[in-house]
Write a protein that holds these residues in place. Sequence first.
Motif: not given
Lengths: 112, 805
Positions: A13-16, B595-602, B716-719, B722-725
């Motif tokens: 969901l986050f990825a989408l 992009t910059a924000l989510v990649l940095a947070v990830s 995918v990086v964000v996903g 989140v998965f790991t978290t």
Amino acid sequence: MTQFVLALVLGILFALGTYLVLRSDVVRVVWGVSIISQAANVYLVTMGGLSGSVPIVAHGGGHGHVTDPLVQALVLTAIVIGFGTTAFALVLTYRTYEAHGTIDLTEVSENT
Amino acid sequence: MQPNQTVLLAVLALPFLGAAVTPLVYRALGERTAYFAAAIAGGCLLLIASQASTHGSVTLPWIPSLGVSLSLYVDGLALLIGFLASGVGVLIFTYSGGYMHDEPGQMKYYATLQAFMGSMLGVAFAADLVALFLFWELTSVASFLLIGHYRSEESSKYAARKSMLITVAGGLFMLIGFLVLHGVAADAIGTATFRLVGSENSMLAHADEIQEALRSAGLLVPVLLLIGIGAAAKSAQVPLHIWLPNAMEAPTPVSAFLHSATMVKAGVYLVGRFRPLLLTDEWMILFATLGLVTMTVTAMLAIAASDIKELLAYSTASHLGLIVAGYGLSNVYGAETGAFHIVNHALFKAALFLVAGIVAHEAGTRAIDELGGLRHDLPVTAAVTVVAALGMAGVPPFNGFYSKELLFEATYEVALHDGGVWWLLPVVAVFGSVFTFLYSIRFLMLFFGEKPHELGEVHSPPAIMLAPPVVLGVLAGVVGLGGVTSTFGVHLTPLTDFVTRVVESSVAHGGGHEIHFGYHLPTKLKPAVVMSAITIGVGLVAYPFFDHLRDGVRTLRSVPLLSPNFYYDTGTEALDETEFVTTHLQTGLLRTYATALVLAVSAMTLGAYAAAGANLPAFTGVGLALPLVLVLLVAIVGAFAVTGAPSHVAGVLTLSILGFMVAIFYILASAPDLALTQLVVETLVLVLFLLVLDKLPAFYGEPSRLRSARDGLVSVVVGATVFTTVLLSTKATPNDVIAEFLAKRAGVPSEHGTYLLDWGGGGNIVNVILVDFRAFDTMGEISVVAMAALSVVTILAMRERGEVQ
């Protein structure tokens, strides 16, 4: 206990949601934000533990094992606020279209 | 006598309060707000005058944990700057009443100008380095707004930016200097203090120890340079003078104020204030050189000016150079030069700027070549100009003459005492003064000679524009006459006593000898007299060749490498045109930022897991009831459908599927309240979306394959993050869950029967939390919704009104 299914679901969901936020169509951006906030709410509820009964205790009586009411209170607030922001974002989208004649963010930023 | 704390605080508060209520006042009074502001300035002037006989400090705690206090200190120098800022302020505001007639943005103008005066008063009275720095930067901000008053003019914007960049950057250097002093004070005095003056433990009370400590740490020259840069940037010393001529873009009353009593005087004030603390040989080399070079270079540039305000602007820099040079010289004449010339310069320069304003207003031009013979049309103005311009030129018996004599005397004494290369000082002082004489006479000649034919009819200025320069001219004249009368034994005691006090502020304590300031026409032949004679003589001889000199300076000025403006412009343009910033970082596109924000947070999240050595748990089975799994599966399908939706309507409908699945998830997760809320909200959102989509184009923009791939990767990086978290955070559960705590307290105890008492008192724990335990959160939530509703209404209403405009 470790929630493998939910981890997978929330990851997807986050990825989408992220993918939608990166689109240049403003409406899709709003959807993306909406999906991400839904997923975040689900995550919070998951954190409280899914086992247990409804957190309502009988009058004067004892209670069994209930699910975490605190996360539910937090999420309830979040849902309502999410509604407010979605409504606001939608009106901004409408206003963007009025002002720029387009809801393509790339075009909007090129025109200004 | 100690100063009165309430009065001093009122002096600082009054202008800022005045600025705050100006919008209301302006609504009531309109253009007459000028007189309200003048009254505020007058109030400050009276309050300061009531403290004129006091000496000492008052202290209010501010940030006690850091040793920062709001200390105010009253002495000669503080009073001088205070009198100038408020006194000239009264005249400036009065004059503005005429000058700003029918000008745009008056409300902002008067508010900012009052705040400007207030910050200058703050600089004058602050006894604490932090407070001093704060007010110092406030003057920069206020002058930025005032210089950029005509917001639509490109040159205004350029000038405002330039002054802001230079003076604020200079202020930051000064701040570093202050911090170094603070650190050194800890060693030298024993306590780390920001207190500059006016207490037992202040830096000035331990000047010798601090000098010693600075020298032994090798920090004396760095500190001198850092504070010097701050003062030079503010007081327009070469090569940081370049912002001052541009600052004439401001309305003329602002220029007059900025040049005579505020802003630029802050720099020389700082030099005068730090003089007793840091007066050493290095001090003299730095500030005497800086001052004399500035005085000469900017006097030459003033000759090359083609606009009367430009001429005056360069002349201000030149006279500030004179003051800095005076404070730079180590003998007592130096301090007297600085103190007395601050007074004189304020009087004649404010008068001349107001005259320039009258000329520009009434003749319709500021070009020097187009003006001449104005004495017929503007006789009173011409008289004021005679007094002020001759004072500026340093011609006896006008006021500037006496302070210039003091400078000559000071340089001569230093040269006599130290010999060698120091003989350059008197030579440069005379050389620079010749140019001062030349441009002063040039300005004066605007009123004499033939009136050019092209110059149309010149009207008389209104009385309120004429009165302020006349007051200033008369005061300048009185100062000049004081010198004449004291030659015959009649001294202008109030003035000389006051200047004595100002001088005392800038002389090292424990120097031994008392200071008795006095001035009069020379009665015997002294070196300084000879130097004045040379100045005026050479000036008179050279004046017929003014045009040649001017062309010569202009040729020099046009060599880019010699002009600091060239470096400023190239530097700022280079920064401005750094394409990387605009094309890669600040694109104005949400995509880039997101992009910059989510990649940095990830990256930070995953990095933190790695650093903490977190291990992913081994797969232990689904562990979830089948209905839940099914519901989540449908939700995922819905989310994929949203992402790939071919049209907006399809997307919204599938988004609803996701939303309703989440609601069912809440039901299955034993969260009925959430499910109810989610259902209501989801329905409303669906309706809202459909309402809005009706007005929007059906946009099916197909993203390019490359961009989709790139965004997919980010997703995918964000996903994965989140998965790991989720895995890591659901792995362990604390034993002492808060649910128990709340469950025990929420319910109604049986002994209370049907009453809702004690803790929460309600069966539904979630509801009890919302309305009782965390009621303020709920209030915040309601406010958010209310704000959103208000914003929606405003935006829609604005649209309708905006289209009419």
